[in-house]
Design an enzyme around this catalytic site. Structure first.
Site, PDB file in Angstrom:
ATOM      1  N   ASP A  31      24.231  54.551  43.452  1.00 43.51           N
ATOM      2  CA  ASP A  31      23.290  54.888  42.381  1.00 43.51           C
ATOM      3  C   ASP A  31      24.015  55.075  41.068  1.00 43.51           C
ATOM      4  O   ASP A  31      23.546  54.621  40.027  1.00 43.51           O
ATOM      5  CB  ASP A  31      22.508  56.152  42.715  1.00 43.51           C
ATOM      6  CG  ASP A  31      21.639  56.553  41.533  1.00 43.51           C
ATOM      7  OD1 ASP A  31      20.752  55.758  41.190  1.00 43.51           O
ATOM      8  OD2 ASP A  31      21.869  57.611  40.930  1.00 43.51           O
ATOM      9  N   ARG A  79      22.229  49.600  34.742  1.00 47.62           N
ATOM     10  CA  ARG A  79      20.845  49.542  34.249  1.00 47.62           C
ATOM     11  C   ARG A  79      20.754  50.075  32.832  1.00 47.62           C
ATOM     12  O   ARG A  79      20.000  49.560  32.002  1.00 47.62           O
ATOM     13  CB  ARG A  79      19.924  50.353  35.165  1.00 47.62           C
ATOM     14  CG  ARG A  79      19.680  49.695  36.523  1.00 47.62           C
ATOM     15  CD  ARG A  79      19.045  50.669  37.499  1.00 47.62           C
ATOM     16  NE  ARG A  79      17.766  51.167  37.030  1.00 47.62           N
ATOM     17  CZ  ARG A  79      17.215  52.319  37.401  1.00 47.62           C
ATOM     18  NH1 ARG A  79      17.836  53.087  38.283  1.00 47.62           N
ATOM     19  NH2 ARG A  79      16.059  52.700  36.919  1.00 47.62           N
TER      20      ARG A  79
END
Lengths: 449, 449
Positions: B161, B168
């Site tokens: 993550d 991202r």
């Protein structure tokens, strides 16, 4: 201005300015925009698309990352032909000498094979001695002396396209019209041309799988070329099945020589003449398509095109004696037959499967930089529409390795479909689409059917 | 299996298998999948979305890239609260002590501010001496002894993550529901919880701009949490305007202490009580929402929550004497007033503009790793619905630099709208959404209105 903001704007459907496009493309070349930002941007373009203005800007920004060839010292009209890539596509080897023999100057810049598609440079290099890495000076001289030359892309032409294409190739962003348009035209605009004929392939063996998407690509190519000052026409050609009978480098050279000698498959002949005719019109050497077609036929049937091809081979360092003695071309050591399980008519020869089978034999590349074997390939014995008896030979696999030969027999066999009824003849030339700039100039040329 | 094929499949609308998702996520962590391939994949997911099964698989694959906290040695029900991020959001500092005082064990793992949003860790670190980098052992001990602890994310929790979020953040692929769901839940599933309350912010200062998209995110979060075995409820809260009056680290700590002392803005109090009540229900400490609400109110109004907060500060190395002597908190040297040009009622205070003004003062970060100034921030003097006279003070800017102060006065001023009519009161808690697993367990709790 940041790469993040530009990706976000495109992602959310915005229209980018020329400055924003230049920021991405130039920044990517200079490593100011990271490759992971460029790939996210390209995927956003895949989904959102680009307006005409954005496509024009992307094309000219990519063009301006490199140098532009100045062919003004070469007299005459310089016209090139570009294909979007297919299987068994040896058209350049016929079109260029026909057009050159009819008076066009053909400074052709070609590519290498990748995936299931072949490349003109790989085919030419199966001719003993022939070089495609001419210097800029040699290239100009051969175009001026012979009327045609065929070379690879110089690394200083549109370097942004090379970097972006390599990234698209590994991020599934190849199949995107504005990116295809800018990639093709940024290089062709750098070649100092007076005109360009685009051969847009359509079908199972092409990027564009149906006529509608092929036409859409052709229209976008022509519109951008026109707005950026390059007169261009397009021809949509069928790529459901391989072009001609031969797939593989030396095999295709040999087939091209057959066609230049007045023999060989009629689809290769007719498609070549259509493309060469459009080049004559764009070069201003014919008033209309009909006159151009007559002159192209004359150049082919009178033997001038073959003579021009022989001079071209010699001028680029090759030995043209293979034209009369095909045994001088590289030949494969293993031959295997692809046979039919049933009697009937061949209803389909899948270009993609044949292309992949040929690549697996070593005729093409899986990745940029792989070596190719000039001798190997596939010869289609019974093309679409032909009749075969049970156990009859559909194709020959030519290989230099028994294991590879047998794998290719399996794959090539799956490319063939045989049925009880003879299929309707399928035209190879689907449409001729005149560009917005050339529509006005020509009055009676072929138009979209 | 190649990254190219997986990107292509997702791009073309296919549903990925768990093996394909694991190939991308694990390959990315191990550098077998390039960052430019992962970013193209993430952008394809942005456009195509993910099915429930894909979202579950992505979440659990990301979870399994790291270690899972085992809190079984800590007695009692462990329930955390997670917010999707807002402006002026000091709720954790109230919710955790209220829930802990009512018997819930709160092992809270929080984040830092980024962009226009603040972070609980930054706020806590404005308390002299307080540490948020407890070892795993210290964390467990404080939760067991005090009933609550608040720490940062351990680097061995869901490392995929962290890497994917960083990518991202620079490729405009944050605002994507399945990616938000998997990012939040992969970390929360690693925390050894018995329950989770999700505070999903909605409005100008939040990722989700409207109630519909906030509800959609909440439903996806609850469904995936349920399928992966974590009981969860969600509360949709309004983030059009900043929460409470204070925006900035020490300013927010002080406001949280006000609320824990029975004072402070009513929106902070009411939202905190709603969230703490849901935690009590999930912990099995109340039969329904009404009982939970009564117990939470009791813990707050009886002073137990404030006492618990003081013990928590001390247990994490801080000096709790600032609770009675606020002058011990860091204070800014420059104060400027934001004044109204006209008389009337405040109809809007734009949370995004206030958040950005606060970040520009130094209270937040533009990029991960930037330092923050604990003292600076903005105090809203007249909130939405309040009346102001011409030239009246709307807000105070607290800064440590005159230039920054004046820039923030301009930006904060643009956040305010003043009109002739008093706007209707706007609730802060918009909806309580029970998860699929908790709907069955509770019978009379608040339901979606």
């Amino acid at each position: 201005l940041t790469a993040y903001e530009i990706i976000l704007k495109k992602r959310d459907g915005g229209e980018l300015s020329r400055a924003e496009i230049a920021f991405m493309v130039e920044g990517f070349l200079e490593n100011a925009v990271a490759d992971y930002q460029m790939s996210a941007f390209l995927m956003a373009v895949f989904f959102v698309g680009m307006s005409d203005a954005e496509t024009d800007d992307l094309t000219s920004v990519m063009l301006e990352t490199g140098s532009v060839l100045d062919l003004s010292a070469v007299p005459g009209s310089k016209v090139d032909k570009h294909s979007t890539g297919g299987v068994g596509d040896k058209l350049s080897l016929v079109v260029a000498p026909v057009a050159a023999a009819a008076g066009v100057r053909v400074p052709m810049i070609s590519g290498r094979g990748l995936g299931h598609t072949g490349g003109t440079l790989d085919k030419l290099e199966s001719i003993p001695g022939l070089r495609t890495d001419l210097s800029r000076h040699e290239f100009e001289r051969v175009v001026a002396d012979v009327g045609m030359a065929i070379v690879g892309q110089s690394p200083d032409v549109a370097p942004a396209d090379r970097s972006m294409y390599a990234l698209r190739d590994v991020t599934a962003t190849i199949e995107c019209v504005p990116l295809i348009v800018s990639s093709i035209l940024s290089k062709k605009l750098a070649a100092g041309l007076d005109g360009l004929v685009l051969d847009v392939k359509v079908g199972r063996g092409a990027f564009m799988r149906d006529v509608e998407s092929g036409r859409a690509l052709a229209e976008r190519l022509l519109a951008t070329a026109h707005r950026l000052g390059l007169p261009a026409d397009a021809v949509l050609t069928d790529m459901e099945s391989p072009l001609g009978r031969a797939v593989g480098n030396a095999l295709e050279v040999s087939e091209a020589v057959d066609v230049l000698s007045g023999e060989g498959p009629s689809d290769v002949r007719e498609t070549s003449l259509t493309l060469a005719s459009r080049m004559l019109v764009l070069a201003g050497l014919a008033r209309d398509g009909r006159e151009a077609s007559a002159r192209a036929n004359e150049a082919l049937d009178g033997g001038q095109a073959l003579g021009r091809f022989a001079r071209f081979v010699e001028a680029q360092g090759g030995d043209p004696s293979f034209i009369d003695r095909r045994g001088l071309l590289p030949a494969a050591s293993v031959v295997r037959e692809v046979r039919s399980d049933e009697a009937g008519f061949v209803t389909r020869v899948d270009a993609m499967e044949i292309g992949l089978a040929s690549t697996e034999l070593g005729a093409g590349r899986r990745e940029v930089g792989d070596p190719v074997d000039p001798a190997v390939g596939i010869e289609i014995v019974v093309p679409v529409g032909g009749e075969v008896h049970e156990g009859g030979v559909l194709a020959l696999v030519r290989a230099n390795d028994v294991g590879r030969a047998e794998a290719a027999v399996g794959r090539a066999g799956r490319a063939f479909e045989v049925g009880p009824e003879q299929p309707a003849p399928r035209p190879r030339v689907l449409e001729v689409i005149e560009g917005p700039g050339t529509r006005a100039r020509t009055s009676t040329g072929p138009r979209r059917s």
